[in-house]
Design a protein around this motif. Structure first.
Motif, mmCIF file in Angstrom:
data_model
loop_
_atom_site.group_PDB
_atom_site.id
_atom_site.type_symbol
_atom_site.label_atom_id
_atom_site.label_comp_id
_atom_site.label_asym_id
_atom_site.label_seq_id
_atom_site.Cartn_x
_atom_site.Cartn_y
_atom_site.Cartn_z
ATOM 1 N N LEU A 20 -19.245 -27.507 7.159
ATOM 2 C CA LEU A 20 -19.040 -26.220 7.847
ATOM 3 C C LEU A 20 -17.664 -26.050 8.339
ATOM 4 O O LEU A 20 -17.178 -24.864 7.909
ATOM 5 N N VAL A 21 -16.926 -26.948 8.608
ATOM 6 C CA VAL A 21 -15.526 -26.735 9.142
ATOM 7 C C VAL A 21 -14.620 -26.594 7.874
ATOM 8 O O VAL A 21 -13.922 -25.713 7.931
ATOM 9 N N LEU A 22 -14.940 -27.384 6.922
ATOM 10 C CA LEU A 22 -13.962 -27.025 5.687
ATOM 11 C C LEU A 22 -14.346 -25.645 4.926
ATOM 12 O O LEU A 22 -13.431 -25.098 4.603
ATOM 13 N N HIS A 23 -15.602 -25.377 5.056
ATOM 14 C CA HIS A 23 -15.904 -23.900 4.532
ATOM 15 C C HIS A 23 -15.205 -23.002 5.627
ATOM 16 O O HIS A 23 -14.658 -21.856 4.965
ATOM 17 N N GLY A 24 -15.350 -22.983 6.837
ATOM 18 C CA GLY A 24 -14.829 -22.258 7.753
ATOM 19 C C GLY A 24 -13.182 -21.990 7.478
ATOM 20 O O GLY A 24 -12.666 -20.951 7.826
ATOM 21 N N PHE A 66 -9.842 -26.617 0.374
ATOM 22 C CA PHE A 66 -10.067 -25.960 -1.112
ATOM 23 C C PHE A 66 -10.891 -26.734 -2.166
ATOM 24 O O PHE A 66 -11.815 -26.023 -2.610
ATOM 25 N N LEU A 67 -10.829 -28.085 -2.174
ATOM 26 C CA LEU A 67 -11.457 -28.794 -2.889
ATOM 27 C C LEU A 67 -12.854 -29.414 -2.259
ATOM 28 O O LEU A 67 -13.735 -29.841 -2.953
ATOM 29 N N GLY A 68 -12.432 -29.875 -1.031
ATOM 30 C CA GLY A 68 -13.512 -30.596 -0.360
ATOM 31 C C GLY A 68 -14.629 -29.758 0.379
ATOM 32 O O GLY A 68 -15.808 -30.290 0.223
ATOM 33 N N LEU A 75 -12.963 -21.441 -6.196
ATOM 34 C CA LEU A 75 -12.457 -22.136 -7.309
ATOM 35 C C LEU A 75 -11.999 -21.196 -8.369
ATOM 36 O O LEU A 75 -11.028 -21.343 -8.846
ATOM 37 N N VAL A 76 -13.192 -20.926 -9.135
ATOM 38 C CA VAL A 76 -12.816 -19.967 -10.348
ATOM 39 C C VAL A 76 -11.983 -18.831 -10.250
ATOM 40 O O VAL A 76 -11.103 -18.826 -11.067
ATOM 41 N N VAL A 104 -21.527 -20.927 -4.639
ATOM 42 C CA VAL A 104 -20.930 -19.878 -4.175
ATOM 43 C C VAL A 104 -19.408 -20.049 -3.971
ATOM 44 O O VAL A 104 -18.741 -19.431 -4.469
ATOM 45 N N ASN A 105 -19.189 -21.260 -3.260
ATOM 46 C CA ASN A 105 -18.010 -21.462 -3.135
ATOM 47 C C ASN A 105 -17.254 -21.899 -4.355
ATOM 48 O O ASN A 105 -16.016 -21.599 -4.497
ATOM 49 N N LEU A 106 -17.647 -22.776 -5.342
ATOM 50 C CA LEU A 106 -17.170 -22.920 -6.758
ATOM 51 C C LEU A 106 -16.800 -21.910 -7.587
ATOM 52 O O LEU A 106 -15.643 -21.687 -7.957
#
Length: 144
Positions: free
Chosen positions: A9-13, A58-60, A92-93, A86-88
């Motif tokens: 959650l923290v990484l996405h936030g 970003f990667l995590g 990333l893409v 969704v994140n990838l």
């Protein structure tokens, strides 16, 4: 599992906040000053942002969501997998196929800041929306 979910959650936030801040303040601020100065500032930002403070979320974020999906109970797992997907795609893409090539073109002088900023900001906003959506998906997973 709760700790991994909270880290996810923290990484996405963190990533969502970064993209949001750029689209809502940094880019409008740069567009309000001289284009030459703005281009130079953006080139500096693009060089200085490449640190672990960027790469960990970003990667995590998608990796953590994927791992959480494999380790989570059945009701939560699909939400984590959706967040990872969704994140990838949305972060990333889009970053690899659009924002980084635009950054490289700006750095090489192949594009002016005036041509760069609207397109870069539009796709950065796509990244912001995608990472907010993945953040919500992780939040839903945590409630399952």
């Amino acid at each position: 599992m709760m700790v991994l979910g909270l880290v996810t959650l923290v990484l996405h936030g963190t990533l969502a906040g970064l993209y949001y801040a750029f689209s809502m303040s940094v880019m409008p601020g740069l567009r309000a000053v001289d284009a030459t100065a703005a281009g130079e500032a953006m080139r500096g930002i693009n060089r200085k942002i490449q640190t672990p403070w960027l790469f960990v979320p970003f990667l995590g974020a998608p990796v953590a969501a994927l791992v959480a999906g494999f380790l989570a109970s059945d009701p939560a797992a699909p939400w984590y997998f959706a967040a990872a997907g969704v994140n990838l795609v949305g972060s990333l893409v889009v970053t690899a196929s659009i924002n980084v090539p635009l950054n490289n073109a700006l750095d090489a002088g192949r594009i002016t800041f005036g041509d760069y900023a609207p397109r870069w900001t539009a796709f950065n906003t796509v990244r912001a929306v995608a990472t907010v959506a993945s953040l919500v998906l992780v939040g839903v997973a945590l409630t399952r």
